[in-house]
Design an enzyme around this catalytic site. Structure first.
Site, PDB file in Angstrom:
ATOM      1  N   ARG A 239       0.864  -1.172   0.000  1.00 56.31           N
ATOM      2  CA  ARG A 239       0.000   0.000   0.000  1.00 56.31           C
ATOM      3  C   ARG A 239       0.904   1.226   0.000  1.00 56.31           C
ATOM      4  O   ARG A 239       1.937   1.239   0.698  1.00 56.31           O
ATOM      5  CB  ARG A 239      -0.903   0.030   1.235  1.00 56.31           C
ATOM      6  N   GLU A 268      -3.202   7.923  -4.047  1.00 55.27           N
ATOM      7  CA  GLU A 268      -3.515   7.245  -5.305  1.00 55.27           C
ATOM      8  C   GLU A 268      -4.741   7.867  -5.925  1.00 55.27           C
ATOM      9  O   GLU A 268      -5.735   8.029  -5.211  1.00 55.27           O
ATOM     10  CB  GLU A 268      -3.774   5.754  -5.059  1.00 55.27           C
ATOM     11  N   HIS A 287      -1.008   0.732  -9.655  1.00 51.64           N
ATOM     12  CA  HIS A 287      -1.602  -0.289  -8.773  1.00 51.64           C
ATOM     13  C   HIS A 287      -2.176  -1.464  -9.582  1.00 51.64           C
ATOM     14  O   HIS A 287      -3.391  -1.719  -9.550  1.00 51.64           O
ATOM     15  CB  HIS A 287      -2.692   0.349  -7.893  1.00 51.64           C
TER      16      HIS A 287
HETATM   17  C1  DGY Z   1      -5.576  -5.948  -3.049  1.00 56.23           C
HETATM   18  O1  DGY Z   1      -6.325  -6.858  -3.409  1.00 56.23           O
HETATM   19  O2  DGY Z   1      -5.531  -5.556  -1.890  1.00 56.23           O
HETATM   20  C2  DGY Z   1      -4.690  -5.353  -4.075  1.00 56.23           C
HETATM   21  O3  DGY Z   1      -3.985  -4.270  -3.647  1.00 56.23           O
HETATM   22  C3  DGY Z   1      -5.465  -4.995  -5.314  1.00 56.23           C
HETATM   23  O4  DGY Z   1      -5.216  -5.985  -6.169  1.00 56.23           O
END
Ligand code: DGY
Length: 326
Positions: A239, A268, A287
């Site tokens: 993240r 983001e 992402h």
């Molecule tokens: C998640 O699933 O948490 C990812 O970051 C998105 O694919």
């Protein structure tokens, strides 16, 4: 008999959407951008189920605005966009999509390790810009992956899957996690250490695989970056806020570390005028670590199954807060 009413906040792949449409009276937000928060509040007001994405803020206010809500199903393994404690207080089960994206995300983290180490994006930009005049002994020389030390911070499912890939490249792997998994470390030939600083100091490539929590917010900041080697490369597919972007910018600019590959950013999307985007030694992508067609389809199916189970009052197949079941 009337079908349960649900709101789906984006067009997820058909593999899941078809299941939802068959079992529910579904309202689907079809825009490319997420519904604004105020709109989301309106949409959930009369719904029994919510299928959310990591771009949707699902907080106490939203839960209060949806008195009929029986389930929140997040189309992601991560769930930092949801106030889980608030959901639990209200007896609301929250679903996520663990497992199915582990290998796809690990593939991508490894791709980032290779792309940054071997300067692949710079190379492609160089050719596109018409700068390729001849073969050059020093041209775009990067760092070897094989034989390098890979540091893993966050040694859960995805971290371990990256370690498995590193074995094939003859890397030495050093890992840290607040929840040690010594058995997995032993099986994967990983040196597990109980001090993150050891990983930071030794890594040629550092890859981050932690959840975002209060404890991991800016986990990699100024102090941590200063502990790293000046030749080190940082890859983040977890993240964005796990890495302090200002500290990272300064570390890359000042040569405290050599390179960064970011699949995730804070915020983001990243601001178009973020100084990180001006650096040649920083690769940023939007992402997409779990974005393979197959995996996004599996995630959709799991999210649909959680949603449908929830509106039917059944136990969610993958529930983040099973304590709601007593
Ligand atoms: C998640 O699933 O948490 C990812 O970051 C998105 O694919």
């Amino acid at each position: 008999m009337a079908q349960p009413t649900v709101f789906v906040t984006r067009l997820i792949p058909d593999r899941g959407l078809d299941l939802v449409k068959e079992a529910c009276d579904a309202e689907i937000w079809e825009d490319e951008l997420p519904p604004p928060y105020e709109v989301l509040l309106e949409k959930v007001a009369d719904k029994e189920g919510l299928l959310s994405l990591l771009t949707d803020t699902v907080n106490a206010q939203l839960m209060d605005a949806a008195p009929n809500l029986k389930v929140i199903s997040n189309y992601a393994v991560g769930f930092d966009n949801i106030e889980i404690e608030e959901a639990t207080k209200r007896g609301l089960p929250v679903g996520n999509t663990p497992g199915v994206l582990t290998d796809t995300t690990a593939d991508f983290a490894f791709a980032m390790i290779m792309a940054t180490g071997r300067r692949i994006v710079e190379g492609a930009d160089y050719v596109r810009a018409g700068k390729w005049k001849t073969w050059g002994p020093r041209l775009l020389a990067g760092q070897d992956i094989h034989g390098a030390t890979l540091g893993i911070v966050g040694f859960g499912r995805i971290g371990q899957a990256v370690a498995k890939r590193a074995q094939g490249f003859d890397m030495r792997v050093v890992a840290y996690d607040i929840y040690p998994d010594h058995a997995a470390a032993e099986e994967l030939g990983v040196e597990f250490v109980d001090d993150m600083d050891v990983v930071l100091r030794q890594a040629d490539f550092l890859t981050v695989h932690t959840q975002l929590t209060d404890e991991t917010y800016h986990l990699i900041g100024k102090r941590e970056l200063q502990l790293m080697k000046p030749t080190a490369i940082l890859v983040n597919t977890s993240r964005g806020p796990c890495v302090d972007p200002d500290a990272l910018y300064r570390a890359l600019r000042d040569g405290e570390i050599a390179y960064a590959g970011l699949d995730v950013t804070e915020p983001e999307p990243i601001d178009r005028d973020s100084p990180l985007l001006e650096l040649d030694n920083c690769v940023v992508v939007p992402h997409i670590a779990s974005a393979s067609v197959a995996t996004r389809g599996k995630m959709a199916e799991m999210a649909a199954q959680n949603l449908i189970a929830g509106v039917r009052g059944e136990r969610l197949p993958t529930c983040v807060n099973p304590e709601v079941y007593g």
